[in-house]
Write an enzyme that holds these catalytic residues in place. Structure first.
Site, mmCIF file in Angstrom:
data_model
loop_
_atom_site.group_PDB
_atom_site.id
_atom_site.type_symbol
_atom_site.label_atom_id
_atom_site.label_comp_id
_atom_site.label_asym_id
_atom_site.label_seq_id
_atom_site.Cartn_x
_atom_site.Cartn_y
_atom_site.Cartn_z
ATOM 1 N N GLY A 9 -1.533 27.001 4.487
ATOM 2 C CA GLY A 9 -0.364 26.257 4.965
ATOM 3 C C GLY A 9 0.186 26.823 6.271
ATOM 4 O O GLY A 9 -0.084 27.964 6.637
ATOM 5 N N ARG A 13 8.604 25.989 7.562
ATOM 6 C CA ARG A 13 9.998 26.417 7.426
ATOM 7 C C ARG A 13 10.256 27.811 7.981
ATOM 8 O O ARG A 13 11.400 28.218 8.150
ATOM 9 C CB ARG A 13 10.410 26.332 5.936
ATOM 10 C CG ARG A 13 10.466 24.905 5.418
ATOM 11 C CD ARG A 13 10.453 24.840 3.884
ATOM 12 N NE ARG A 13 9.093 24.956 3.323
ATOM 13 C CZ ARG A 13 8.803 24.884 2.025
ATOM 14 N NH1 ARG A 13 9.786 24.718 1.151
ATOM 15 N NH2 ARG A 13 7.563 24.996 1.603
ATOM 16 N N THR A 75 -1.602 21.809 -2.189
ATOM 17 C CA THR A 75 -2.133 22.977 -2.904
ATOM 18 C C THR A 75 -3.318 22.613 -3.815
ATOM 19 O O THR A 75 -4.243 23.410 -3.986
ATOM 20 C CB THR A 75 -1.026 23.653 -3.744
ATOM 21 O OG1 THR A 75 -0.337 22.636 -4.502
ATOM 22 C CG2 THR A 75 -0.010 24.369 -2.878
ATOM 23 N N GLY A 136 9.196 23.985 -7.595
ATOM 24 C CA GLY A 136 8.843 22.965 -8.574
ATOM 25 C C GLY A 136 9.552 23.293 -9.889
ATOM 26 O O GLY A 136 9.575 24.443 -10.313
ATOM 27 N N GLU A 151 8.113 18.584 -8.287
ATOM 28 C CA GLU A 151 8.500 19.267 -7.043
ATOM 29 C C GLU A 151 9.952 18.949 -6.685
ATOM 30 O O GLU A 151 10.444 17.856 -6.986
ATOM 31 C CB GLU A 151 7.564 18.840 -5.902
ATOM 32 C CG GLU A 151 6.170 19.402 -6.031
ATOM 33 C CD GLU A 151 6.149 20.924 -6.214
ATOM 34 O OE1 GLU A 151 6.663 21.641 -5.343
ATOM 35 O OE2 GLU A 151 5.639 21.392 -7.249
ATOM 36 N N ASN A 166 8.335 26.766 -11.377
ATOM 37 C CA ASN A 166 6.921 27.135 -11.283
ATOM 38 C C ASN A 166 6.806 28.310 -10.314
ATOM 39 O O ASN A 166 7.177 28.194 -9.150
ATOM 40 C CB ASN A 166 6.146 25.909 -10.764
ATOM 41 C CG ASN A 166 4.721 26.245 -10.368
ATOM 42 O OD1 ASN A 166 4.181 27.263 -10.767
ATOM 43 N ND2 ASN A 166 4.126 25.360 -9.580
ATOM 44 N N LYS A 347 3.545 63.628 24.418
ATOM 45 C CA LYS A 347 2.631 62.478 24.363
ATOM 46 C C LYS A 347 1.182 62.940 24.405
ATOM 47 O O LYS A 347 0.819 63.737 25.265
ATOM 48 C CB LYS A 347 2.885 61.549 25.543
ATOM 49 C CG LYS A 347 2.084 60.262 25.461
ATOM 50 C CD LYS A 347 1.697 59.725 26.817
ATOM 51 C CE LYS A 347 0.450 60.388 27.335
ATOM 52 N NZ LYS A 347 -0.098 59.811 28.548
ATOM 53 N N TYR A 383 0.401 62.489 35.992
ATOM 54 C CA TYR A 383 0.038 61.172 36.536
ATOM 55 C C TYR A 383 0.237 61.172 38.038
ATOM 56 O O TYR A 383 1.314 61.536 38.535
ATOM 57 C CB TYR A 383 0.948 60.127 35.871
ATOM 58 C CG TYR A 383 0.644 58.697 36.192
ATOM 59 C CD1 TYR A 383 -0.649 58.197 36.110
ATOM 60 C CD2 TYR A 383 1.666 57.818 36.557
ATOM 61 C CE1 TYR A 383 -0.916 56.866 36.385
ATOM 62 C CE2 TYR A 383 1.415 56.483 36.829
ATOM 63 C CZ TYR A 383 0.114 56.007 36.744
ATOM 64 O OH TYR A 383 -0.153 54.691 37.013
ATOM 65 N N ARG A 436 7.729 79.120 44.403
ATOM 66 C CA ARG A 436 8.980 78.513 44.867
ATOM 67 C C ARG A 436 9.390 79.232 46.141
ATOM 68 O O ARG A 436 8.922 80.350 46.402
ATOM 69 C CB ARG A 436 10.065 78.652 43.795
ATOM 70 C CG ARG A 436 10.455 80.074 43.540
ATOM 71 C CD ARG A 436 11.554 80.226 42.485
ATOM 72 N NE ARG A 436 11.939 81.632 42.377
ATOM 73 C CZ ARG A 436 12.049 82.296 41.234
ATOM 74 N NH1 ARG A 436 11.795 81.709 40.098
ATOM 75 N NH2 ARG A 436 12.414 83.559 41.240
HETATM 76 C C1 UD1 Z 1 4.682 25.614 -4.414
HETATM 77 C C2 UD1 Z 1 4.542 24.771 -5.671
HETATM 78 C C3 UD1 Z 1 5.873 24.834 -6.412
HETATM 79 C C4 UD1 Z 1 6.220 26.273 -6.748
HETATM 80 C C5 UD1 Z 1 6.199 27.144 -5.485
HETATM 81 C C6 UD1 Z 1 6.301 28.618 -5.867
HETATM 82 C C7 UD1 Z 1 3.008 22.941 -5.205
HETATM 83 C C8 UD1 Z 1 2.866 21.515 -4.872
HETATM 84 N N1 UD1 Z 1 4.248 23.411 -5.311
HETATM 85 O O1 UD1 Z 1 5.688 25.039 -3.600
HETATM 86 O O2 UD1 Z 1 5.792 24.070 -7.616
HETATM 87 O O3 UD1 Z 1 7.501 26.342 -7.363
HETATM 88 O O4 UD1 Z 1 4.991 26.981 -4.752
HETATM 89 O O5 UD1 Z 1 6.476 29.423 -4.755
HETATM 90 O O6 UD1 Z 1 2.016 23.616 -5.411
HETATM 91 N N2 UD1 Z 1 -1.158 25.885 0.883
HETATM 92 C C9 UD1 Z 1 -2.466 25.694 1.280
HETATM 93 N N3 UD1 Z 1 -2.868 24.437 1.601
HETATM 94 C C10 UD1 Z 1 -2.044 23.364 1.552
HETATM 95 C C11 UD1 Z 1 -0.718 23.587 1.155
HETATM 96 C C12 UD1 Z 1 -0.309 24.855 0.822
HETATM 97 O O7 UD1 Z 1 -3.256 26.632 1.340
HETATM 98 O O8 UD1 Z 1 -2.506 22.261 1.860
HETATM 99 C C13 UD1 Z 1 -0.726 27.257 0.541
HETATM 100 C C14 UD1 Z 1 0.386 27.765 1.433
HETATM 101 O O9 UD1 Z 1 -0.157 28.487 2.533
HETATM 102 C C15 UD1 Z 1 1.175 28.677 0.501
HETATM 103 C C16 UD1 Z 1 0.908 28.103 -0.860
HETATM 104 O O10 UD1 Z 1 -0.197 27.243 -0.754
HETATM 105 O O11 UD1 Z 1 0.724 30.017 0.550
HETATM 106 C C17 UD1 Z 1 2.109 27.314 -1.409
HETATM 107 O O12 UD1 Z 1 2.435 26.287 -0.473
HETATM 108 P P1 UD1 Z 1 3.945 25.997 -0.094
HETATM 109 O O13 UD1 Z 1 3.953 24.914 0.914
HETATM 110 O O14 UD1 Z 1 4.669 27.232 0.212
HETATM 111 O O15 UD1 Z 1 4.458 25.385 -1.474
HETATM 112 P P2 UD1 Z 1 5.937 25.434 -2.051
HETATM 113 O O16 UD1 Z 1 6.722 24.345 -1.444
HETATM 114 O O17 UD1 Z 1 6.485 26.798 -1.940
HETATM 115 MG MG MG Z 2 5.918 28.441 -0.927
#
Ligand code: UD1
Ligand code: MG
Length: 451
Positions: A9, A13, A75, A136, A151, A166, A347, A383, A436
């Protein structure tokens, strides 16, 4: 048990150029925290799903396998990208998020045990959050079984009031996971393939699923913003301080002491306030560190004292006294019982055993022997505006105050340098060098000027 870690991801944010999972908590990348905890829990293989900033993540994180999620579709889709990696796997696959760096290996181990003992197809870790915003929500059946996960963005007002969330930590039967994952749809407010939906799919196909509540919600905090990053930092810092105090380190004021996750400190060392111990710093026992001291990637022996000092990427041996106001820069080795204090910079230099640099020196690119006494205001002139040169000082050398040693230059064992000298040539063993102008007194000068 094998592990897949989601780290593709963008971390929108965070509002950052750096991929979210590379932001550091207590001096260590979030993703590294997650990987280390998985290994501690007994994971034999970690596959990390990367996408945003993939090259940078690969560069910074070693010891794992990577798989690319070219487009971040959620995810659930992220886990599906690792399907081939686990084609020959059986048993338990743990799924972790790269943005939840606070859980310990112990928490994961207990969670995996609970999953395996209950013989279900999938288990999710949940937590009671004081503020569940963004997570979630766990929706349970009347009998307490898990019904589904909703979510935050898809939740009704009533569902938003639920504080059980979650944690983003799951265990699956690997075969059942990948066969159900293909059925996950993206019909939700974000148009994403949500991993938690796979739980409902498994349940509806007659499989048993479990939801285990974590004892300590702070271990499951997820980081999506800089505010949450600071909160996580606080939790981990406190945990680290407690761990050190329990192992026999005195921390005068934990609230103003900042110790990175991988730092080691020996028994009966006392740490005064406003001290930062960073990176891979290792400190011995019976030291007194701080107040107002910052050590980054330092190796420090026993019985060292350091006050108001900033030292990085160097070694300090037993019994050294530093400060106040000392800057030790990278590549230095300060041997045992050396004393350095009162506005001194060193240094890329070696300072031999028992040598004294008590006030106002600059020692750069220097190899100094043992038992030297370096006078106030001594400067190694390293230097020439284009190149750096080394200064060699033997054992038991005495340098008078306010001297310049113009490198490359050698001062041999037992030599003396008169105060105020500018040394450009070798000073042979046991010689006195005076470089000196001689003093000249002009008699009656004032009266003549006034007339
Ligand atoms: C997610 C969970 C949420 C949970 C929370 C806990 C989902 C849909 N939601 O939300 O239920 O309460 O984590 O912290 O799973 N990522 C990818 N590929 C993607 C999207 C995300 O690799 O396409 C990775 C991100 O880099 C991150 C992780 O998955 O490390 C979670 O993604 P993030 O967008 O942070 O999900 P949350 O909104 O926190
Ligand atoms: Mg997250």
């Amino acid at each position: 048990m094998e592990t897949v870690i989601l780290a593709a991801g963008k971390g929108t944010r965070m509002k950052s150029k750096l991929p979210k999972v590379l932001h550091k908590v207590c001096g260590k990348e979030m993703l590294r925290h997650v990987i280390d905890a998985a290994k501690e829990a007994g994971s034999t293989r970690e596959v990390v799903v990367i996408g945003n900033g993939a090259e940078l993540v690969k560069e910074k994180i070693s010891g794992v396998e990577f798989v690319l999620q070219a487009e971040q579709l959620g995810t659930g889709h992220a886990v599906l990208c690792a399907k081939e990696n686990f084609a020959n796997s059986n048993g338990t696959l743990m799924v972790l998020c790269g943005d939840t760096p606070l859980f310990t290996g112990e928490l994961l181990k207990n969670f995996v045990d609970a999953h395996e003992n209950s013989k279900v197809a999938a288990t999710v870790l949940t937590a009671e959050m004081p503020d569940a915003t963004g997570y979630g929500r766990i929706i349970r059946e009347d009998n307490g079984d898990l019904k589904k996960i909703v979510e935050h963005k898809d939740a009704s007002d009533a569902e938003k009031n639920i504080r059980e969330v979650n944690a983003g930590i799951y265990c699956f039967d690997v075969k059942k996971l990948f066969s159900a994952l293909t059925q996950v749809k993206n019909e939700n407010s974000q148009g994403e393939y949500y991993l938690p939906d796979v739980l409902t799919i498994l349940k509806n196909s007659g499989e048993k699923i479990g939801a285990v509540v974590a004892d300590d919600y702070t271990q499951t905090l997820g980081i999506n913003s800089r505010v949450q990053l600071a909160e996580a930092e606080k939790v981990l810092r406190q945990r680290k301080n407690i761990e050190l105090m329990e192992s026999g380190v005195t921390i005068i004021d934990p609230a103003s002491t900042f110790i990175d996750a991988e730092v080691e400190v020996g028994q009966d060392t006392i740490i005064y306030p406003n001290t930062y111990l960073e990176g891979k710093t290792k400190i011995g026992s019976d030291c007194v560190i701080g107040p107002h001291t910052r050590f980054t990637d330092m190796i420090v022996g026993d019985n060292v004292q350091a006050h108001f000092s900033y030292c990085h990427e160097s070694e300090i041996c037993d019994g050294v006294i530093l400060g106040p106001y000392v800057h030790i820069r990278p590549g230095s080795k300060i041997s045992a019982k050396v004393k350095i204090g009162n506005f001194v910079e060193v240094k890329n230099s070696n300072v031999g055993e028992g040598s004294k640099l008590p006030h106002l020196q600059y020692i750069g690119d220097t190899d100094m022997g043992s038992g030297c006494n370096i006078g106030c205001g001594t400067i190694t002139v390293n230097y020439d505006g284009k190149k750096k040169f080394r200064t060699k000082i033997g054992d038991n050398v005495f340098v008078g105050c306010n001297s310049n040693l113009v490198a490359p230059v050698t001062v041999e064992n037992g030599a003396y340098i008169a105060a105020g000298s500018t040394i450009t040539d070798t000073v042979p063993e046991k010689n006195l060098a005076i470089a000196r102008a001689r003093q000249k007194n002009i008699s009656g000068w004032k009266d003549k000027r006034n007339s």
